[in-house]
Write a protein that holds these residues in place. Structure first.
Motif, PDB file in Angstrom:
ATOM      1  N   VAL A  55      83.351   1.421  33.341  1.00 58.76           N
ATOM      2  CA  VAL A  55      83.688   0.428  32.327  1.00 58.76           C
ATOM      3  C   VAL A  55      82.865   0.733  31.071  1.00 58.76           C
ATOM      4  CG1 VAL A  55      83.666  -2.028  31.726  1.00 58.76           C
ATOM      5  CG2 VAL A  55      84.207  -1.305  34.079  1.00 58.76           C
ATOM      6  N   PRO A  56      83.564   1.042  29.947  1.00 60.09           N
ATOM      7  CA  PRO A  56      82.831   1.334  28.711  1.00 60.09           C
ATOM      8  C   PRO A  56      81.901   0.200  28.297  1.00 60.09           C
ATOM      9  CG  PRO A  56      85.128   1.967  28.494  1.00 60.09           C
ATOM     10  CD  PRO A  56      85.000   1.196  29.787  1.00 60.09           C
ATOM     11  N   ASP A  57      80.732   0.560  27.846  1.00 56.86           N
ATOM     12  CA  ASP A  57      79.666  -0.325  27.375  1.00 56.86           C
ATOM     13  C   ASP A  57      78.993  -1.126  28.488  1.00 56.86           C
ATOM     14  OD1 ASP A  57      79.824   0.569  24.780  1.00 56.86           O
ATOM     15  OD2 ASP A  57      81.138  -1.039  24.116  1.00 56.86           O
ATOM     16  N   ARG A  58      79.494  -1.055  29.694  1.00 61.69           N
ATOM     17  CA  ARG A  58      78.798  -1.664  30.824  1.00 61.69           C
ATOM     18  C   ARG A  58      78.197  -0.569  31.694  1.00 61.69           C
ATOM     19  NH1 ARG A  58      81.956  -4.465  35.535  1.00 61.69           N
ATOM     20  NH2 ARG A  58      81.800  -2.349  36.328  1.00 61.69           N
ATOM     21  N   ASP A  59      79.067   0.311  32.212  1.00 55.78           N
ATOM     22  CA  ASP A  59      78.599   1.395  33.078  1.00 55.78           C
ATOM     23  C   ASP A  59      78.113   2.599  32.276  1.00 55.78           C
ATOM     24  OD1 ASP A  59      79.446  -0.149  35.272  1.00 55.78           O
ATOM     25  OD2 ASP A  59      81.444   0.748  35.204  1.00 55.78           O
ATOM     26  N   ALA A  60      78.752   2.848  31.168  1.00 59.45           N
ATOM     27  CA  ALA A  60      78.432   4.003  30.328  1.00 59.45           C
ATOM     28  C   ALA A  60      78.909   3.721  28.909  1.00 59.45           C
ATOM     29  CB  ALA A  60      79.121   5.253  30.873  1.00 59.45           C
ATOM     30  N   HIS A  85      93.322   7.292  14.366  1.00 59.08           N
ATOM     31  CA  HIS A  85      92.794   8.067  15.488  1.00 59.08           C
ATOM     32  C   HIS A  85      92.854   7.196  16.739  1.00 59.08           C
ATOM     33  CE1 HIS A  85      90.412  10.677  17.944  1.00 59.08           C
ATOM     34  NE2 HIS A  85      89.377   9.860  17.971  1.00 59.08           N
ATOM     35  N   GLU A  86      93.303   7.796  17.825  1.00 54.85           N
ATOM     36  CA  GLU A  86      93.310   7.108  19.117  1.00 54.85           C
ATOM     37  C   GLU A  86      92.300   7.781  20.035  1.00 54.85           C
ATOM     38  OE1 GLU A  86      97.371   7.045  20.521  1.00 54.85           O
ATOM     39  OE2 GLU A  86      97.666   5.116  19.523  1.00 54.85           O
ATOM     40  N   SER A  87      91.624   6.949  20.807  1.00 55.49           N
ATOM     41  CA  SER A  87      90.577   7.437  21.690  1.00 55.49           C
ATOM     42  C   SER A  87      90.634   6.682  23.013  1.00 55.49           C
ATOM     43  CB  SER A  87      89.215   7.240  21.020  1.00 55.49           C
ATOM     44  OG  SER A  87      88.198   7.870  21.768  1.00 55.49           O
ATOM     45  N   ILE A  88      89.693   6.981  23.867  1.00 53.39           N
ATOM     46  CA  ILE A  88      89.560   6.270  25.136  1.00 53.39           C
ATOM     47  C   ILE A  88      89.225   4.819  24.815  1.00 53.39           C
ATOM     48  CG2 ILE A  88      88.138   6.073  27.220  1.00 53.39           C
ATOM     49  CD1 ILE A  88      87.831   9.173  27.060  1.00 53.39           C
ATOM     50  N   PRO A  89      89.944   3.872  25.389  1.00 54.99           N
ATOM     51  CA  PRO A  89      89.666   2.460  25.086  1.00 54.99           C
ATOM     52  C   PRO A  89      88.190   2.115  25.332  1.00 54.99           C
ATOM     53  CG  PRO A  89      91.725   2.643  26.286  1.00 54.99           C
ATOM     54  CD  PRO A  89      91.084   4.015  26.312  1.00 54.99           C
ATOM     55  N   GLY A  90      87.588   1.480  24.348  1.00 53.49           N
ATOM     56  CA  GLY A  90      86.180   1.093  24.443  1.00 53.49           C
ATOM     57  C   GLY A  90      85.214   2.144  23.917  1.00 53.49           C
ATOM     58  N   ALA A  91      85.731   3.315  23.512  1.00 52.66           N
ATOM     59  CA  ALA A  91      84.854   4.372  22.999  1.00 52.66           C
ATOM     60  C   ALA A  91      84.394   4.051  21.577  1.00 52.66           C
ATOM     61  CB  ALA A  91      85.584   5.710  23.009  1.00 52.66           C
ATOM     62  N   HIS A  92      83.261   4.606  21.217  1.00 52.44           N
ATOM     63  CA  HIS A  92      82.710   4.500  19.871  1.00 52.44           C
ATOM     64  C   HIS A  92      82.940   5.854  19.203  1.00 52.44           C
ATOM     65  CE1 HIS A  92      80.705   0.722  20.904  1.00 52.44           C
ATOM     66  NE2 HIS A  92      80.561   1.292  22.098  1.00 52.44           N
ATOM     67  N   TRP A  93      83.545   5.833  18.022  1.00 54.20           N
ATOM     68  CA  TRP A  93      83.906   7.072  17.336  1.00 54.20           C
ATOM     69  C   TRP A  93      82.911   7.391  16.232  1.00 54.20           C
ATOM     70  CZ3 TRP A  93      88.404   7.509  13.379  1.00 54.20           C
ATOM     71  CH2 TRP A  93      88.639   8.858  13.068  1.00 54.20           C
ATOM     72  N   ALA A 111      72.305   9.207  14.995  1.00 50.97           N
ATOM     73  CA  ALA A 111      71.066   8.837  15.685  1.00 50.97           C
ATOM     74  C   ALA A 111      70.861   7.326  15.655  1.00 50.97           C
ATOM     75  CB  ALA A 111      69.876   9.551  15.043  1.00 50.97           C
ATOM     76  N   ARG A 112      71.077   6.698  14.495  1.00 53.20           N
ATOM     77  CA  ARG A 112      70.938   5.232  14.396  1.00 53.20           C
ATOM     78  C   ARG A 112      71.974   4.512  15.255  1.00 53.20           C
ATOM     79  NH1 ARG A 112      70.468   6.211   8.890  1.00 53.20           N
ATOM     80  NH2 ARG A 112      72.579   5.444   8.550  1.00 53.20           N
ATOM     81  N   GLY A 113      73.201   5.006  15.223  1.00 53.58           N
ATOM     82  CA  GLY A 113      74.259   4.379  16.017  1.00 53.58           C
ATOM     83  C   GLY A 113      73.975   4.443  17.502  1.00 53.58           C
ATOM     84  N   LEU A 114      73.482   5.576  17.986  1.00 53.61           N
ATOM     85  CA  LEU A 114      73.156   5.692  19.411  1.00 53.61           C
ATOM     86  C   LEU A 114      71.969   4.822  19.784  1.00 53.61           C
ATOM     87  CD1 LEU A 114      74.522   7.428  21.695  1.00 53.61           C
ATOM     88  CD2 LEU A 114      75.296   7.880  19.411  1.00 53.61           C
ATOM     89  N   ALA A 115      70.987   4.751  18.914  1.00 53.42           N
ATOM     90  CA  ALA A 115      69.841   3.872  19.180  1.00 53.42           C
ATOM     91  C   ALA A 115      70.303   2.419  19.277  1.00 53.42           C
ATOM     92  CB  ALA A 115      68.789   4.035  18.083  1.00 53.42           C
ATOM     93  N   ARG A 116      71.230   2.027  18.406  1.00 57.29           N
ATOM     94  CA  ARG A 116      71.760   0.660  18.437  1.00 57.29           C
ATOM     95  C   ARG A 116      72.570   0.426  19.718  1.00 57.29           C
ATOM     96  NH1 ARG A 116      76.695  -0.338  17.099  1.00 57.29           N
ATOM     97  NH2 ARG A 116      76.867   1.377  15.620  1.00 57.29           N
ATOM     98  N   LEU A 117      73.464   1.349  20.053  1.00 57.91           N
ATOM     99  CA  LEU A 117      74.318   1.173  21.228  1.00 57.91           C
ATOM    100  C   LEU A 117      73.529   1.168  22.531  1.00 57.91           C
ATOM    101  CD1 LEU A 117      77.307   3.465  20.200  1.00 57.91           C
ATOM    102  CD2 LEU A 117      77.315   0.962  20.361  1.00 57.91           C
ATOM    103  N   THR A 118      72.478   1.981  22.607  1.00 61.24           N
ATOM    104  CA  THR A 118      71.673   2.055  23.834  1.00 61.24           C
ATOM    105  C   THR A 118      70.539   1.039  23.838  1.00 61.24           C
ATOM    106  OG1 THR A 118      70.187   3.719  22.896  1.00 61.24           O
ATOM    107  CG2 THR A 118      72.131   4.533  24.106  1.00 61.24           C
ATOM    108  N   ARG A 119      70.369   0.327  22.708  1.00 60.89           N
ATOM    109  CA  ARG A 119      69.239  -0.602  22.535  1.00 60.89           C
ATOM    110  C   ARG A 119      67.914   0.109  22.791  1.00 60.89           C
ATOM    111  NH1 ARG A 119      73.000  -4.264  25.398  1.00 60.89           N
ATOM    112  NH2 ARG A 119      73.893  -5.625  23.810  1.00 60.89           N
ATOM    113  N   GLY A 120      67.880   1.385  22.374  1.00 62.04           N
ATOM    114  CA  GLY A 120      66.662   2.171  22.512  1.00 62.04           C
ATOM    115  C   GLY A 120      66.389   2.682  23.909  1.00 62.04           C
ATOM    116  N   GLN A 121      67.276   2.430  24.845  1.00 59.58           N
ATOM    117  CA  GLN A 121      67.079   2.886  26.231  1.00 59.58           C
ATOM    118  C   GLN A 121      67.680   4.280  26.378  1.00 59.58           C
ATOM    119  OE1 GLN A 121      68.862  -0.086  28.731  1.00 59.58           O
ATOM    120  NE2 GLN A 121      67.533  -1.708  27.983  1.00 59.58           N
ATOM    121  N   ARG A 122      66.851   5.277  26.310  1.00 57.09           N
ATOM    122  CA  ARG A 122      67.321   6.659  26.341  1.00 57.09           C
ATOM    123  C   ARG A 122      67.818   7.089  27.716  1.00 57.09           C
ATOM    124  NH1 ARG A 122      66.160   9.497  21.580  1.00 57.09           N
ATOM    125  NH2 ARG A 122      64.951   8.226  20.158  1.00 57.09           N
ATOM    126  N   SER A 123      67.723   6.204  28.706  1.00 56.62           N
ATOM    127  CA  SER A 123      68.240   6.523  30.038  1.00 56.62           C
ATOM    128  C   SER A 123      69.648   5.973  30.267  1.00 56.62           C
ATOM    129  CB  SER A 123      67.294   5.973  31.113  1.00 56.62           C
ATOM    130  OG  SER A 123      67.222   4.560  31.007  1.00 56.62           O
TER     131      SER A 123
END
Length: 180
Positions: A55-60, A85-93, A111-123
């Protein structure tokens, strides 16, 4: 008098020399649409069927790095798209983030977008993709690995593999993390 037949191949001028395909850091910088055999070191490969179970944004967090088709960034960082553009539903482009040497503003926004999406959790589990036979997803995974992200998966078949499973694609807009 003797007549010689000179093969056309000998008369043709040599092909122009091509520049390098990779930069000194190992990122693909030219001819992005070509077969890609293996993920970069430290990155896993995930099959479309396995990715479809998440599940996008929950599992990955699903990250699309396909470049814009005829689009461009306006002053101020907003994208002007020439076509949807069409992508996988729930994906961030993040358009253009998979280039071997992206524009510095795009690299910083990624880099900023990934930090925001992961809330700084690099794992956090990250799944990156483009299309099949596209080096941009590969480059983006390598870049995130270098930034210290640890749970990176490359969906080599990208949106093509997703569609081949009979799964729908959905319209997506560029992620806001790209703006300066």
């Amino acid at each position: 008098m003797r007549h010689f037949i000179i093969p056309a191949l000998l008369l043709a001028s040599p092909a122009p020399a091509q520049g390098p395909l990779f930069d000194a850091d190992g990122y693909r910088i030219a001819h992005y649409r070509a077969p890609v055999r293996q993920p970069p070191a430290g990155v896993g490969r995930i099959a479309p069927a396995a990715a479809a179970q998440l599940v996008p944004d929950r599992d990955a967090i699903f990250i699309d790095v396909l470049p814009t088709q005829g689009g461009h960034r306006e002053p101020g960082g907003r994208w002007r798209l020439a076509s949807p553009h069409e992508s996988i539903p729930g994906a961030h482009w993040f358009p253009e983030a998979g280039r071997g040497q992206p524009d510095p503003a795009i690299a910083q926004g990624f880099a900023r977008g990934l930090a925001r999406l992961t809330r700084g959790q690099r794992s956090r589990m990250l799944i990156l993709f483009c299309r099949a036979d596209c080096w941009m997803g590969w480059n983006a995974t390598k870049r995130l690995r270098a930034m210290g992200y640890a749970n990176i998966w490359w969906l080599a078949e990208g949106t093509d593999g997703w569609r081949d499973l009979g799964l729908p694609l959905a319209p997506v807009q560029p992620d806001g993390g790209i703006t300066p």
